[in-house]
Design a protein around this motif. Sequence first.
Motif, mmCIF file in Angstrom:
data_model
loop_
_atom_site.group_PDB
_atom_site.id
_atom_site.type_symbol
_atom_site.label_atom_id
_atom_site.label_comp_id
_atom_site.label_asym_id
_atom_site.label_seq_id
_atom_site.Cartn_x
_atom_site.Cartn_y
_atom_site.Cartn_z
ATOM 1 N N ALA A 253 11.417 -7.075 -20.337
ATOM 2 C CA ALA A 253 10.891 -5.716 -20.124
ATOM 3 C C ALA A 253 10.890 -5.371 -18.638
ATOM 4 O O ALA A 253 10.875 -4.199 -18.262
ATOM 5 N N GLU A 254 10.906 -6.389 -17.797
ATOM 6 C CA GLU A 254 10.919 -6.140 -16.348
ATOM 7 C C GLU A 254 12.314 -5.780 -15.842
ATOM 8 O O GLU A 254 12.490 -5.411 -14.690
ATOM 9 N N GLN A 255 13.313 -5.914 -16.691
ATOM 10 C CA GLN A 255 14.707 -5.637 -16.298
ATOM 11 C C GLN A 255 15.200 -4.392 -17.029
ATOM 12 O O GLN A 255 15.987 -4.492 -17.953
ATOM 13 N N VAL A 256 14.660 -3.247 -16.706
ATOM 14 C CA VAL A 256 15.096 -2.015 -17.369
ATOM 15 C C VAL A 256 15.784 -1.123 -16.360
ATOM 16 O O VAL A 256 15.349 -1.026 -15.234
ATOM 17 N N HIS B 92 17.435 -1.607 -23.476
ATOM 18 C CA HIS B 92 18.743 -2.265 -23.329
ATOM 19 C C HIS B 92 19.623 -1.965 -24.538
ATOM 20 O O HIS B 92 20.819 -1.705 -24.413
ATOM 21 N N ASN C 4 17.771 -11.278 -25.221
ATOM 22 C CA ASN C 4 16.797 -10.561 -24.386
ATOM 23 C C ASN C 4 17.067 -9.063 -24.284
ATOM 24 O O ASN C 4 16.762 -8.441 -23.266
ATOM 25 N N TRP D 130 10.625 -15.722 -19.521
ATOM 26 C CA TRP D 130 11.029 -14.581 -18.696
ATOM 27 C C TRP D 130 10.847 -13.298 -19.499
ATOM 28 O O TRP D 130 11.154 -13.277 -20.697
ATOM 29 N N ASP D 131 10.359 -12.226 -18.869
ATOM 30 C CA ASP D 131 10.102 -10.991 -19.616
ATOM 31 C C ASP D 131 11.212 -9.969 -19.371
ATOM 32 O O ASP D 131 11.282 -9.372 -18.298
#
Length: 136
Positions: free
Chosen positions: A133-136, A8, A3, A130-131
């Motif tokens: 991209a939402e955890q940046v 990341h 992911n 789960w995306d």
Amino acid sequence: MSNFLVPHLQELLGKAKQLPAVNQIELTPFLQRRETRALCAQHGIVVEAYSPLTHGQRLDHPVVQEIARRTGRSVAQVLLRWGVQHGLVVLPKSTKPARIAENGALFDFALDDRAMSDLDALEEGLVTGWDPAEQV
Ligand SMILES: NC(=O)c1ccc[n+]([C@@H]2O[C@H](COP(=O)([O-])OP(=O)(O)OC[C@H]3O[C@@H](n4cnc5c(N)ncnc54)[C@H](OP(=O)(O)O)[C@@H]3O)[C@@H](O)[C@H]2O)c1
């Protein structure tokens, strides 16, 4: 690793002394993550496509069904072979032995240029899990 999208990876590339060998991300014709694939290719990181059958959500897509009919293979094999021809490792899952065998029978046929470009045109940003991209 898993992911890791471009932001990341950039963070990692700025710090890591040794790069990971494989990055496992959700990837299908409907979610192609082209920038992540390009960055991984640039750094010799293999991209492994998880949920390559869209978690079952696009197996009835008319374009994929038509390509399956034309090539005489299943919809699942068409989606997986698209990944193989893009240099991806594909990671499908099935609870059924016959489908597990079907999902592995990818190396005795090839998709032609028309099929590949028809599949390449299916991008729609479909995230089934789960995306990251939402955890940046
Ligand atoms: N690293 C991560 O964050 C991450 C996230 C999600 C998933 N994964 C991994 O990715 C792998 C696969 O992902 P997934 O299970 O989410 O999605 P998937 O492989 O895209 O889809 C699985 C679904 O497709 C069906 N299926 C499988 N083969 C089929 C075939 N030949 N024809 C028709 N239907 C078929 C399965 O049903 P049946 O079982 O009834 O055949 C199941 O409902 C798993 O090993 C999972 O652990 C990793």
